[in-house]
Scaffold this active site. Structure first.
Site, short mmCIF file in Angstrom:
data_model
loop_
_atom_site.label_atom_id
_atom_site.label_comp_id
_atom_site.label_asym_id
_atom_site.label_seq_id
_atom_site.Cartn_x
_atom_site.Cartn_y
_atom_site.Cartn_z
N GLY A 22 0.85 -1.18 0.00
CA GLY A 22 0.00 0.00 0.00
C GLY A 22 0.88 1.23 0.00
O GLY A 22 1.90 1.27 0.70
N CYS A 23 0.50 2.22 -0.80
CA CYS A 23 1.41 3.36 -0.99
C CYS A 23 1.63 4.15 0.30
O CYS A 23 2.77 4.49 0.63
CB CYS A 23 0.88 4.28 -2.10
SG CYS A 23 -0.82 4.82 -1.90
N ASN A 24 0.57 4.41 1.04
CA ASN A 24 0.74 5.13 2.30
C ASN A 24 1.50 4.27 3.32
O ASN A 24 2.33 4.77 4.08
CB ASN A 24 -0.62 5.49 2.89
CG ASN A 24 -1.44 6.37 1.98
OD1 ASN A 24 -0.98 7.41 1.56
ND2 ASN A 24 -2.64 5.95 1.63
N ALA A 25 1.18 2.99 3.31
CA ALA A 25 1.76 2.09 4.30
C ALA A 25 3.28 2.00 4.13
O ALA A 25 4.04 2.14 5.08
CB ALA A 25 1.14 0.71 4.19
N THR A 79 5.24 4.03 2.69
CA THR A 79 5.89 5.32 2.95
C THR A 79 6.13 5.51 4.44
O THR A 79 7.23 5.90 4.87
CB THR A 79 5.01 6.46 2.40
OG1 THR A 79 4.76 6.23 1.01
CG2 THR A 79 5.68 7.81 2.59
#
Lengths: 348, 348, 348, 348
Positions: free
Chosen positions: C149-152, C154
């Site tokens: 997941g992109c937010n995860a 990061t």
């Protein structure tokens, strides 16, 4: 062979984009980057996105520093390139991203720019029709190249096929461009502040004063328009960092059929990689060419208005400036024309 | 006297803007708000910015619900207002923000819209020149008013003075508009997604297909252009929520002097509050009219191109739609014309 | 050897970005692209920026169509990848850009996603510290990979070094992310319309409900945090098409010195190409990594607040999704890890 | 009675917004506008959106010019207001939009600003809880008012109710703010150029250096936090001209129930017009308060993270600065508090 390269104006937007493209070019080595007030500082401080070049330090923009490279890119404010012409006499290839070597007419230069006039160099728009052949031919083996004005080349590419084929009338061209502020450079001007541009559409240089007008006139004259060119040209700053969307219209030449009109553009660009004509009814968006060297073009024939409408999207910093420069460099050096250049945009 | 008001389409952008303006209007009481699929829900859920109206609940858009008010605003998709015409026969004042009552020509309606044709109502652009007098005169005491198309009124206001004065030639108008996506409404379409519009300029309805073209033709014909109108019209979506920046050009009429040209616009708008002509050399930005009912206009005379260039900025939701509707309402009711309307934009 | 590739979900944003990167990959051939409702249409109609792939047509997303390739990328809505697991049993390498194979905990899956649980695959974040070694080691030769997941990823990359080194306390993490709407996909939702997002900052999933929270908890637990992790996680949509700027803070562990803190991040990422720590006092911007596979990170030690602050910029579609997928693919196949991936952003 | 007003700094963003609001205020007459380098020029040249004030000319910012008005607004760079204190001794009401009269602590002033320290004035945030009563009480009849820092008042308003009620722990506050660049003023700095901000999220003043931190500490101490306040504060510039979206979190005080927590905010703001608490599960967007004097607030209680999360949206130029100034002026003068101030935002 690996060509050594120097890029002046390396802390600005045009210089930065030349570096971004060259950083992925297998045949060049970026040896020197120069700047004016920022000399002595790390390049990465001014171009924090160029991670692969964080080892470079900005040097002074002097003839001595620039000399001794195989290729020199000049990305300087207008009027500053000319001073290096003599000093770089021994440099095999010089490419100017500024305006100093674009115009053939002293009169135009004096009216729109002023200051010392310099000889025109080979114009860096390979796909442009000039006297029936592509400008590409003139770039093969060229040693001095003038990269185009971003707005100018966009409009010229948009209309040259119709002019060359005689299916439009160049005597009453109207073009309106939505442009991103990066084309104006990293200048500290109030009208370029984010607060002034976010959420707003801001016209400038309205009424025939923009410096790219004579450049378009020159290109379309060479494409076959003769002397009767008239251009109404209005740029509008819109809230996107990059991009030009040029809506260019011209009267349909008397008797031209729809098929003849469309054929003019298809014949001109059907084989091109970096200028692509979309299918009838399709029109481009600037996002589609972000970061790419592609000029995407849509063509409409409006019989009610009796006008051809050409909508063209380019990335002003790529196909409009740095990409055109590198594409021209590739041609001049006999490298594959598309080396280090992408046709695919970064979207959304 | 306080007028009771109902607003249909209250969950959409146009309806929301009518409510925002009316919420500050001392002479009206917003009694009823209606919607289609959102009926039964609190208004504030769909218009979270209208804090002063958070007591209102959306009701069904039916003739029964709308009847019984002094004033009804219809902010419905095109083709849906007409059905209420008969049912609202007893309503003293009905103002339609849709297109159903704008066009006088059945032919135009069939070509650009289709579906049942409805009689034209008084056109809600008070400053527009019609046969030598302002449209304002026709709005006094009006009981049925058609608010204009936002792009159409912007272009019509831009060129009507020149047409009426005979200083431009309406036979070869070219207009290109930078527009924000709110003009397209709260529709769930892929091309209206933020990811598609952020950082991009996206043309649409290129080549003479936009529905506002016949509305402009109708207005400029009435302004004095006669039958020979031709308009090349290209809208470009740009990344700002609101705003229209219209760049409209037309050939200079043979023999027209600069003074005559400028006088045409000064005479037309010199006394107007909500249409303001800027000084020579100045051009407007859409941010300058954000939230305001002002059409700001700059005029250039480009003798090289032999064209007049008019750049006009409006807020599409205010002067383009809801502000025009309320201004027209004020005139119809004999209230001070500027009640609840601001000339000052919210900027930066 | 050239690997044949199929990409499902090819008309969406994640699928499009996988294609954009793979189009420049010298070792793969994009043979098949699939979609759901858009099957049968040219890819270019949905991805007009992928000019180099305009010969491709979208096919149905079925096991039969996807089978028979060396590599399959699944870029499908959450919950839809699992159905292909069995059918693709014979495919040498499958990379899932969805969430179906990320979580190890059935409890977390049921709470945050729901539906059938699927076994976790090798997590596609090569630079992540897991039990003292980089996740890269687990990707070598992997045949099933779950892109993060992109937010995860990061947030996990931001804090894992401090957790692993014991210099921060994972028991009171607070992270707030400015994110572009492309992370939400090409979904037709009112809150993703341009008019809703332009000019506005819009929070969502406030208060501990975002689906990436368990993914972060899982990663940081593996990095060494043990069971006591608590995370306050708030994403805010901002008006940029792409990008994540994550501001992540955690209490300084008792006794940790500034030098120890900084060393934790330097040791973790000093040798990495695609995760770069900036010099003290410098912080990244999302524009610096637009289109690039780089996570740029700045570290501050705020003794007044007794917290470490890590600000990390990534392109959600590249390092956050498609770039992570291709980087992991390169590792799995034994190719140079950076093939087809750029460290340089497209800026301005 | 009509009060005569002078506004200094009238060519800047804060000064412009004070003028925009006062232009619609029935009880004041804007008699004098002053500027520094722009003195002598028409106001409209620098504030082209203030159409109703186009008769005004900018004068020099001197004590002589400012003296003799009933009310003087100072919208000057920090450190420049103090010099006028003595000269304006005879002015009945002076309102400073700068920082010079906000801080009570010389130590804080020296650390975060420097230069000469000036006595604090009545703090212009009427809804702020101070020792159990609203700050409003201290503004009644005030003659010297310090308008707040936009970020500071947003965070202080967000957390003061919880601090005052003892339901949150002020010892570990973390706040991250998405802010528009207009808060930084019309300064010619590279990092404020549109090309640098469009399409990007850019952090600044990371790690405890922002000047609004002591102002928040001062306000929350007065609200009841005592001396143990710690604040991690990170602002992030995002591509919107105006707006602050502050995500502020603090640990839940031991034993505080959900009902007690929510009641703290409801009790504090339930009767307020310009600070509005949204229903549980709802969170504000900055677009909802654009141009409005409203602080919109959403509250989440995250038991997993053991933190309260307050998300607050304000227009930095209105409720953050100019609106707060006018609201405070209204209170000081005994006028209806909301005169000339709107609760409704301009959206979309």
């Amino acid at each position: 062979m690996t060509y050594s390269v120097a890029v002046s104006g390396a802390s600005g937007y045009a210089g930065g984009e030349i570096l971004r493209i060259l950083a992925a070019h297998p045949d060049v080595e970026i040896r020197t980057v120069t700047a004016h007030s920022n000399a002595g500082q790390p390049l990465i401080q001014h171009q924090p996105h160029l991670r692969s070049l964080r080892h470079l330090t900005l040097r002074e923009t002097t003839p001595e520093v620039l000399a001794g490279h195989d290729i020199v890119f000049l990305a300087l404010p207008h009027g500053q390139s000319g001073q290096f012409t003599d000093a770089l006499a021994g440099t095999p290839l010089v490419i100017d991203a500024g305006a100093d070597h674009r115009l053939e007419s002293v009169t135009d230069w004096n009216r729109f720019y002023g200051g010392e006039f310099h000889d025109p160099w080979a114009y860096g728009v390979p796909e442009l029709l000039v006297d029936g052949v592509k400008q590409r031919a003139r770039l093969v083996g060229a040693t001095r190249i003038a990269a185009p004005g971003c707005n100018a080349s966009t409009v010229s590419l948009s209309l040259a096929p119709g002019v060359a084929a005689g299916v439009i009338d160049a005597g009453d061209i109207v073009t309106v461009l939505a442009v991103g502020p990066s084309g104006a450079g990293k200048s500290l001007k109030t009208n370029l502040l984010a607060s002034e541009i976010l959420g707003s559409a801001n016209p400038y240089a309205v009424g025939g004063t923009h410096r790219h007008i004579p450049e378009i006139r020159q290109a379309l004259t060479a494409a076959g328009a003769g002397d009767g060119i008239r251009i109404s040209f209005t740029p509008v700053l819109v809230p996107m960092a990059r991009g030009i969307l040029a809506t260019s219209t011209a009267p349909i030449a008397r008797g031209a059929t729809d098929a003849q009109i469309r054929a003019a553009w298809e014949d001109a660009y059907g084989d091109e990689t970096f200028v692509q004509l979309l299918a009838p009814g399709e029109f481009p968006r600037t996002a589609d060419v972000l970061g790419a060297n592609t000029a995407l073009m849509g063509l409409a024939i409006d019989r009610d208005a009796d006008r051809v409408v050409v909508v063209t999207a380019v990335d002003n910093l790529v196909k409009g400036t740095a990409g055109a420069a590198v594409q021209s460099m590739n041609i001049a050096l006999g490298l594959p024309e598309g080396t280090a250049l992408s046709t695919d945009g970064v979207s959304p």
